[in-house]
Design a protein around this motif. Structure first.
Motif, PDB file in Angstrom:
ATOM      1  N   LYS A   1       0.834  -1.201   0.000  1.00 14.96           N
ATOM      2  CA  LYS A   1       0.000   0.000   0.000  1.00 14.96           C
ATOM      3  C   LYS A   1       0.876   1.262   0.000  1.00 14.96           C
ATOM      4  O   LYS A   1       0.607   2.225  -0.716  1.00 14.96           O
TER       5      LYS A   1
ATOM      6  N   ASP B   1       2.389   1.809  -3.396  1.00 19.66           N
ATOM      7  CA  ASP B   1       1.421   2.427  -4.311  1.00 19.66           C
ATOM      8  C   ASP B   1       1.368   3.937  -4.080  1.00 19.66           C
ATOM      9  O   ASP B   1       1.321   4.723  -5.021  1.00 19.66           O
TER      10      ASP B   1
ATOM     11  N   GLU C   1       2.424   7.088  -6.513  1.00 17.32           N
ATOM     12  CA  GLU C   1       1.490   8.193  -6.802  1.00 17.32           C
ATOM     13  C   GLU C   1       2.195   9.539  -6.568  1.00 17.32           C
ATOM     14  O   GLU C   1       2.091  10.454  -7.383  1.00 17.32           O
TER      15      GLU C   1
END
Ligand SMILES: [Zn+2]
Length: 196
Positions: A48, A51, A55
């Protein structure tokens, strides 16, 4: 600086093979980055967190391309940067050295990746505030695209590294010129790009 090491985790083969690597997915690179930047997060990022890091990197790379093309930073981009920084707090501490000089320092409150992302954003924000935006550059070698801050006196740095990308582009220009002048007709453009 923290932000340029971070965004360059999206690596492109400067020699022109077309190969690229997402180094955020490489444990070896992550360990190097954590040591190099004294990242306080105790472990490698979770899926997570990876990710979220991607971003943030993609936002920063867009922002850097925007700035490097000569555009002014928009209020929307400032808002997004603020959102990343707001995810983790810092505390202030005053200290006094032996010569009585007083220093105000900022310390990250948490030792986790959310904090690291806030710190990366803050390091870019600090460059926007104190730095000269025209010094935020992307290497002129179209295969390389390495991001750097040009701190040369006459802001003339066009490549991430003059010995590598600078030389390679010089050789490409030389070959392109030579091909052009030695070909019997100039009807086709030289394909020197393919040679390196
Ligand atoms: Zn380069």
């Amino acid at each position: 600086m923290l932000w340029d090491d971070f965004v360059n985790s999206e690596w492109h083969d400067w020699r022109g093979s077309g190969r690229s690597e997402d180094r955020l997915g490489q444990e070896k690179w992550l360990h190097w980055f954590m040591q190099q930047e004294q990242v306080t997060a105790p472990d490698l990022p979770s899926q997570k967190e990876l990710d979220e890091l991607r971003e943030l990197r993609s936002f920063l790379l867009d922002l850097i391309r925007h700035i490097a093309s000569g555009e002014a930073v928009t209020s929307y981009q400032v808002d997004i940067l603020n959102e990343w920084m707001a995810k983790a707090p810092v505390y202030r501490k005053l200290s006094q050295s032996a010569d009585q000089a007083i220093h105000l320092s900022y310390f990250p409150e948490n030792a986790n990746w959310t904090q690291v992302m806030a710190e990366i954003s803050a390091s870019f924000a600090s460059t926007l505030e104190k730095g000269d935006l025209s010094r935020i550059r992307i290497c002129d070698n179209p295969d390389c695209l390495w991001v750097y801050y040009d701190d040369t006196r006459n802001r003339s740095k066009r490549y991430c590294d003059d010995k590598m990308c600078g030389n390679l582009m010089k050789v490409r220009r030389f070959r392109a010129k030579k091909k052009l002048s030695s070909s019997p007709s100039n009807s086709s453009m030289p394909k020197a790009e393919e040679e390196l």
